[in-house]
Design a protein around this motif. Structure first.
Motif, PDB file in Angstrom:
ATOM      1  N   PRO A 104       0.833  -1.214   0.000  1.00 38.53           N
ATOM      2  CA  PRO A 104       0.000   0.000   0.000  1.00 38.53           C
ATOM      3  C   PRO A 104       0.865   1.261   0.000  1.00 38.53           C
ATOM      4  N   GLU A 105       0.578   2.125  -0.951  1.00 39.58           N
ATOM      5  CA  GLU A 105       1.439   3.290  -1.144  1.00 39.58           C
ATOM      6  C   GLU A 105       1.369   4.272   0.018  1.00 39.58           C
ATOM      7  N   GLU A 106       0.230   4.288   0.711  1.00 43.16           N
ATOM      8  CA  GLU A 106       0.080   5.262   1.797  1.00 43.16           C
ATOM      9  C   GLU A 106       0.916   4.912   3.022  1.00 43.16           C
ATOM     10  N   VAL A 107       1.386   3.637   3.055  1.00 44.23           N
ATOM     11  CA  VAL A 107       2.188   3.209   4.219  1.00 44.23           C
ATOM     12  C   VAL A 107       3.634   3.702   4.089  1.00 44.23           C
ATOM     13  N   ALA A 108       4.107   3.917   2.876  1.00 40.80           N
ATOM     14  CA  ALA A 108       5.525   4.212   2.632  1.00 40.80           C
ATOM     15  C   ALA A 108       6.033   5.427   3.394  1.00 40.80           C
ATOM     16  N   PRO A 109       5.435   6.631   3.262  1.00 35.88           N
ATOM     17  CA  PRO A 109       5.960   7.756   4.032  1.00 35.88           C
ATOM     18  C   PRO A 109       5.570   7.639   5.496  1.00 35.88           C
ATOM     19  N   GLY A 110       6.152   8.558   6.351  1.00 39.70           N
ATOM     20  CA  GLY A 110       5.829   8.513   7.776  1.00 39.70           C
ATOM     21  C   GLY A 110       7.024   8.075   8.582  1.00 39.70           C
ATOM     22  N   PRO A 111       6.993   8.272   9.868  1.00 36.16           N
ATOM     23  CA  PRO A 111       8.155   7.961  10.726  1.00 36.16           C
ATOM     24  C   PRO A 111       8.540   6.477  10.694  1.00 36.16           C
ATOM     25  N   TRP A 112       7.544   5.618  10.620  1.00 35.98           N
ATOM     26  CA  TRP A 112       7.874   4.189  10.639  1.00 35.98           C
ATOM     27  C   TRP A 112       8.645   3.784   9.392  1.00 35.98           C
ATOM     28  N   GLY A 113       8.256   4.424   8.326  1.00 29.69           N
ATOM     29  CA  GLY A 113       8.944   4.139   7.055  1.00 29.69           C
ATOM     30  C   GLY A 113      10.408   4.543   7.126  1.00 29.69           C
ATOM     31  N   ILE A 114      10.652   5.710   7.757  1.00 31.04           N
ATOM     32  CA  ILE A 114      12.043   6.197   7.873  1.00 31.04           C
ATOM     33  C   ILE A 114      12.854   5.266   8.781  1.00 31.04           C
ATOM     34  N   ILE A 115      12.202   4.866   9.900  1.00 26.44           N
ATOM     35  CA  ILE A 115      12.901   3.953  10.839  1.00 26.44           C
ATOM     36  C   ILE A 115      13.236   2.642  10.139  1.00 26.44           C
ATOM     37  N   LEU A 116      12.275   2.156   9.393  1.00 34.58           N
ATOM     38  CA  LEU A 116      12.492   0.883   8.679  1.00 34.58           C
ATOM     39  C   LEU A 116      13.637   1.014   7.671  1.00 34.58           C
ATOM     40  N   ALA A 117      13.616   2.160   6.937  1.00 32.06           N
ATOM     41  CA  ALA A 117      14.665   2.383   5.932  1.00 32.06           C
ATOM     42  C   ALA A 117      16.044   2.473   6.584  1.00 32.06           C
ATOM     43  N   LEU A 118      16.061   3.187   7.726  1.00 34.92           N
ATOM     44  CA  LEU A 118      17.350   3.315   8.439  1.00 34.92           C
ATOM     45  C   LEU A 118      17.846   1.967   8.948  1.00 34.92           C
ATOM     46  N   SER A 119      16.884   1.200   9.486  1.00 34.72           N
ATOM     47  CA  SER A 119      17.272  -0.125  10.012  1.00 34.72           C
ATOM     48  C   SER A 119      17.868  -0.978   8.901  1.00 34.72           C
ATOM     49  N   ILE A 120      17.160  -0.958   7.769  1.00 39.05           N
ATOM     50  CA  ILE A 120      17.656  -1.752   6.633  1.00 39.05           C
ATOM     51  C   ILE A 120      19.042  -1.261   6.218  1.00 39.05           C
ATOM     52  N   PHE A 121      19.206   0.051   6.197  1.00 39.95           N
ATOM     53  CA  PHE A 121      20.505   0.615   5.817  1.00 39.95           C
ATOM     54  C   PHE A 121      21.610   0.154   6.759  1.00 39.95           C
ATOM     55  N   PHE A 122      21.315   0.224   8.067  1.00 39.61           N
ATOM     56  CA  PHE A 122      22.351  -0.177   9.038  1.00 39.61           C
ATOM     57  C   PHE A 122      22.672  -1.654   8.940  1.00 39.61           C
ATOM     58  N   VAL A 123      21.632  -2.424   8.741  1.00 40.71           N
ATOM     59  CA  VAL A 123      21.877  -3.882   8.622  1.00 40.71           C
ATOM     60  C   VAL A 123      22.781  -4.157   7.418  1.00 40.71           C
ATOM     61  N   PHE A 124      22.441  -3.570   6.300  1.00 33.29           N
ATOM     62  CA  PHE A 124      23.242  -3.803   5.094  1.00 33.29           C
ATOM     63  C   PHE A 124      24.666  -3.262   5.244  1.00 33.29           C
ATOM     64  N   ALA A 125      24.748  -2.072   5.882  1.00 33.94           N
ATOM     65  CA  ALA A 125      26.085  -1.492   6.096  1.00 33.94           C
ATOM     66  C   ALA A 125      26.923  -2.389   6.999  1.00 33.94           C
ATOM     67  N   GLY A 126      26.269  -2.891   8.038  1.00 33.56           N
ATOM     68  CA  GLY A 126      26.987  -3.800   8.960  1.00 33.56           C
ATOM     69  C   GLY A 126      27.452  -5.056   8.251  1.00 33.56           C
ATOM     70  N   LEU A 127      26.559  -5.608   7.451  1.00 33.05           N
ATOM     71  CA  LEU A 127      26.915  -6.827   6.702  1.00 33.05           C
ATOM     72  C   LEU A 127      28.089  -6.567   5.765  1.00 33.05           C
ATOM     73  N   ALA A 128      28.001  -5.413   5.063  1.00 31.81           N
ATOM     74  CA  ALA A 128      29.085  -5.066   4.126  1.00 31.81           C
ATOM     75  C   ALA A 128      30.402  -4.910   4.867  1.00 31.81           C
ATOM     76  N   PHE A 129      30.330  -4.258   6.042  1.00 31.44           N
ATOM     77  CA  PHE A 129      31.537  -4.069   6.837  1.00 31.44           C
ATOM     78  C   PHE A 129      32.112  -5.408   7.281  1.00 31.44           C
ATOM     79  N   LEU A 130      31.213  -6.267   7.708  1.00 32.83           N
ATOM     80  CA  LEU A 130      31.646  -7.596   8.175  1.00 32.83           C
ATOM     81  C   LEU A 130      32.326  -8.373   7.044  1.00 32.83           C
ATOM     82  N   ILE A 131      31.693  -8.318   5.877  1.00 32.88           N
ATOM     83  CA  ILE A 131      32.251  -9.053   4.730  1.00 32.88           C
ATOM     84  C   ILE A 131      33.632  -8.486   4.372  1.00 32.88           C
ATOM     85  N   LEU A 132      33.697  -7.133   4.353  1.00 32.08           N
ATOM     86  CA  LEU A 132      34.982  -6.507   4.042  1.00 32.08           C
ATOM     87  C   LEU A 132      36.047  -6.875   5.071  1.00 32.08           C
TER      88      LEU A 132
END
Lengths: 492, 406
Positions: free
Chosen positions: A290-318
């Protein structure tokens, strides 16, 4: 010749024949993969190099770079011979790599078998239970033999599968192709089984050495003779025994099964199609975010969480990759320190091998001369003049060989060259028993000392003279046998 | 022979799989693989098993007799009467530690062609007195490809008899000429023609054969040979091997010295041509041949006889005797005295000359016997050590210090 010297050659021959046979079948199955004839030569030589190098020089401290250089030396000519076209190079290069790797595996295994002392540790020689060298034994020490059996059968299965695939495709063989396949198959079978038997003998010899067994000197000769007989029998059976006589083949079974299925009951099923003609299951719905769910604070938190997880994984792999690279490079740098030593070892090994070959030839020639009892000094000298460089390098060794020949001949008369005797003492002993030739014997041993121990340059003619004197002494010793045919001379 | 086959189930199952694949999908390589499996894991193994059953191993030397420190080569013959080539055969004999010096004998490994035989030689060195049994033989047979190794135990035993060491009489701290065996008779009854005592003038009645012709020719008067008059007294050696009579701390040394003393005395007597027997309260060790000795009431007894055969018999018995703890030496004397009635001289080899023993000896002396007591451990009656050579009861202290084995 020691059995160890022969085994890498057998391993290389087996690796080559298996790869060549597989390549032949693959070429028959897929004509695009047909290999050129010159590749066979490279396959064989690369296998030989790989097997011998692994048997005699490779160890854990050998730099990985050396392996790459080795491989590069074989792949580079293939690349150039393929016209520097990468597509044409890939298949021949892959075959060379496989052949090289198989031979490398065998060579490493032979070297591993020889290091049994490292694994025996503090165990006494008497605890070596070499009697139970067998396939089924769970004892740790029989793994090398299992290794050989597994490879032999794995290669056999591979060839059989390729042959079955070709047969099932209905391919037919020309006479020349059939002949090639038969020859390669026979070579693979004989070399594989000979390698198996040789590896087993090699293994036993190592263990017998540790167990301090009293091994008969004729065992190896009889072993080779026995194996040759068995191999001939196996070769005969495998090539001549009847094939394809069983009436119930897989093809026939599948035909019967297909016939049964066609004649069997048919199950009618309703068509599962939607209105527009495409199949659709009941209750199926499109999953949409649902497109209306995308914006909003939860969306930002989710995006940040995903970013940190991926960054952590990349760091670990490196981090892990970096650790591995640093570790490997560090170890490699350590190993590279031993590279000059390795080069010297290889050089001296090659030199030794060539010397052995050359001496074996020289020895055979000397024997022929001695047997003839006519030392043709003119021809000999003429020969020397023709090949001065070779003669100069080998002459001191020839004098040693001549001394060995003298000792061998005299040993048959009971005048044994005991290890405790010096050449000079042995010479005096010979002089005692050959009083009429005492001057000749004295001259030979004086010359021997000069050639062997002095720093003086001994001229070619002097060395030739020594060899002639040696041949003369051998003749005298043989005449001694004629005089005293009833028993051995002396009681030394 | 009994075979010890090694499990090859996995490879046999694989072979069946190859056979199945070959039959179903055909092609020569598949059949070749199946044939190879059948040959290697079934046919060759069967042939080797059958050939191994017919393999013959025999010892070429029968019973072996040695003295301590002697070295002897023992030979085994392995014969292959079949057409099968054996890749390798290894044989090891189980040799007791007392027959080895230093390292264990090397295990022999050899290949055996069809219809051929191979001789295997082992070396043994006798270290200690005893009767030993070699074997059974451990035989291992292997093939060319490391598929199967068979192990057999061949029950071909061989007895090795190691005699006790023999010393010269003087080396046992004994008088060089012991006064027993043949000695001068007190009554001139039987002149001994082997003992020329001198010459005298002819007297009337002298026998013609006693004339010494060379002396007669030289002196121009008839000269007659004079001989010593001797009698041969039969000897019996009594050996005490009752455990209780030996000190615990010197048990092994004491018993071995006693046995060595008996062997040396018997050798001395028999070499002099005397008749000698043996009586002992010892028991025979394992593997000793029972038929070489008569056992009477728990005692070993060999009747007095002359000759090398008697010496060999006594030494063979002495090689296998060991101490026991049931029959005391005094009981032995009581029970076996009547068996040695004919013997004039008794030689007792004992650890100690206890008062009871001396008393018993005097009793026998009173009955006309000569008793010589050889003490291997401790002499209690020192005064008897210095008895005159003609005394009917004498005591000797045995010591091998500085002895040289003959």
């Amino acid at each position: 010749m020691k059995i160890k010297q022969l085994l890498p050659a057998l391993a290389a021959l087996f690796s080559f024949s298996i790869v060549a046979l597989s390549a032949q079948y693959i070429g028959l199955l897929f004509p695009a993969f047909t290999v050129p004839f010159w590749l066979w030569l490279i396959l064989l030589t690369s296998s030989l190099e790989s097997a011998y190098y692994a048997t005699y020089y490779l160890n854990r401290r050998t730099p990985i770079l050396v392996r790459f250089i080795e491989l590069g030396l074989w792949l580079l000519p293939v690349y150039f011979l393929c016209g520097r076209v990468i597509e044409s190079f890939l298949w021949p290069g892959f075959l060379v790599l496989i052949s090289w790797l198989i031979a490398r595996g065998y060579g490493s295994q032979l070297a591993f078998m020889e290091r049994v002392a490292d694994y025996l540790g503090d165990q006494g020689a008497s605890t070596v239970s070499w009697e139970y060298e067998s396939l089924a034994s769970t004892d740790y020490h029989d793994l090398p033999i299992k290794y050989f059996w597994s490879r032999l059968y794995a290669c056999g299965i591979l060839i059989a599968l390729l042959a079955i695939a070709f047969h099932n495709r209905g391919g037919s063989l020309k006479v020349a192709e059939a002949f090639h396949l038969t020859v390669l198959g026979s070579v693979a079978l004989v070399s594989g089984l000979a390698l198996q038997a040789g590896a087993y003998l090699f293994r036993l010899q190592i263990l017998w050495g540790y167990a301090q067994a009293d091994v008969s000197p004729s065992l190896t000769r009889r072993w080779i003779k026995g194996v040759a007989t068995l191999l001939l029998l196996v070769l005969f059976v495998v090539n001549v025994a009847p094939v394809n006589y069983w009436p119930l083949t897989a093809q026939r079974i599948s035909a019967i099964a297909r016939g049964l299925l066609i004649k069997g009951p048919r199950v009618s099923m309703p068509p599962m199609t939607s209105q527009d003609g495409s199949p659709q299951f009941e209750g199926e719905q499109d999953l949409l975010f649902p497109e209306e769910v995308a914006p909003g604070p939860w969306g930002i938190i989710l995006a940040l969480s995903i970013f940190f997880v991926f960054a952590g994984l990349a760091f670990l792999i490196l981090f892990v990759l970096g650790f591995i690279v640093v570790h490997l490079v560090g170890a490699e740098v350590e190993r590279l320190k031993g590279l000059p030593k390795l080069a010297v070892q290889i050089y001296s090994g090659l030199q030794r091998a060539l010397c052995q070959l050359f001496h074996a030839m020289r020895n055979a020639r000397t024997r022929l001369q001695v047997r003839g009892n006519i030392p043709d000094s003119n021809a000999f000298a003429e020969n020397v003049v023709k090949r001065p460089a070779r003669r100069r390098a080998a002459a001191p060794e020839n004098v040693r060989i001549m001394l060995r020949r003298i000792a061998q001949e005299a040993g048959k008369k009971g005048l044994v060259f005991h290890p405790a005797l010096t050449p000079s003492e042995y010479g005096r002993m010979l002089m005692d028993h050959l009083p009429e030739a005492s001057r000749v014997v004295d001259g030979f041993f004086a010359g021997y000392h000069k050639v062997r121990y002095s720093n003086q340059e001994v001229s070619i003619s002097e060395q030739e003279n020594l060899l002639e004197i040696g041949a003369d002494i051998i003749t005298k010793i043989e005449n001694l046998r004629g005089d005293e045919s009833h028993g051995k001379v002396g009681g030394t | 022979m009994s075979g010890g086959a090694i499990d090859l189930t996995l490879w046999k199952v694989l072979t069946f799989l190859f056979v199945g694949v070959a039959l179903l999908w055909e092609t020569r390589p598949a059949y070749g693989l199946a044939y190879l499996g059948l040959l290697l894991f079934f046919i060759f193994q069967y042939c080797q098993g059958k050939a191994t059953e017919r393999l013959m191993v025999e010892r070429l030397v029968g019973e072996c007799y040695l003295f301590p420190d002697d070295t002897r080569s023992l030979t085994l013959q392995v014969t292959n009467p079949t057409l099968w080539n054996f890749a390798w055969i290894s044989i090891a004999d189980r040799i007791p530690a007392q027959l080895m010096t230093g390292k264990r004998p090397k295990r022999s490994v050899f290949a055996l062609s069809s219809r051929s035989s191979q001789e295997v030689t082992f070396q043994i060195t006798a270290r200690e007195r005893g009767v030993y049994c070699l074997g059974p033989l451990d035989v291992f047979v292997g093939d060319f490809f490391g598929i199967r190794t068979q192990r057999f135990g061949v029950v071909q035993e061989q007895t090795v008899v190691v005699f006790p060491p023999i010393y010269q009489i003087a080396d046992l701290a004994l008088p060089a000429r012991l006064s027993f065996g043949s000695f001068k008779a007190l009554w001139r009854m039987h002149p001994d023609p082997t003992r020329l005592a001198g010459l005298r003038h002819y007297q009337e009645g002298d026998r013609l054969r006693s004339i010494h012709w060379p002396a007669t020719a030289r002196t121009q008067t008839l000269q007659v040979k004079q001989f010593d008059h001797t009698v041969t007294a039969t000897c019996v050696v009594f050996l005490d091997l009752y455990k209780g009579n030996y000190a615990v701390s010197k048990f092994h040394v004491g018993t071995e010295l006693a046995i060595t003393t008996v062997a040396s005395l018997v050798n001395y007597l028999i070499q002099r041509g005397e008749a000698c027997g043996l009586v002992s309260n010892a028991i025979l060790a394992e593997y000793s041949s029972e038929n070489v000795v008569a056992s009477h009431e728990g005692a070993l007894q060999i009747l007095p006889r002359q000759g090398i055969a008697q010496l060999t018999q006594i030494l063979t018995v002495l090689a296998g005797v060991k101490a026991q703890e049931k029959k005391d030496f005094l009981h032995l004397l009581t029970e076996c005295a009547h068996l040695s009635e004919g013997a004039a001289i008794w030689l007792w080899v004992v650890p100690k000359d206890t008062p009871e023993l001396i008393e018993r000896a005097w009793n026998f002396v009173k009955k006309g016997r000569q008793v010589l007591i050889f003490v291997v451990d401790e002499v209690c009656h020192q005064e008897l050590l210095h008895s005159s050579p003609d005394s009917p009861l004498q005591v000797f202290h045995i010591s091998t210090e500085g002895a040289i084995v003959s």
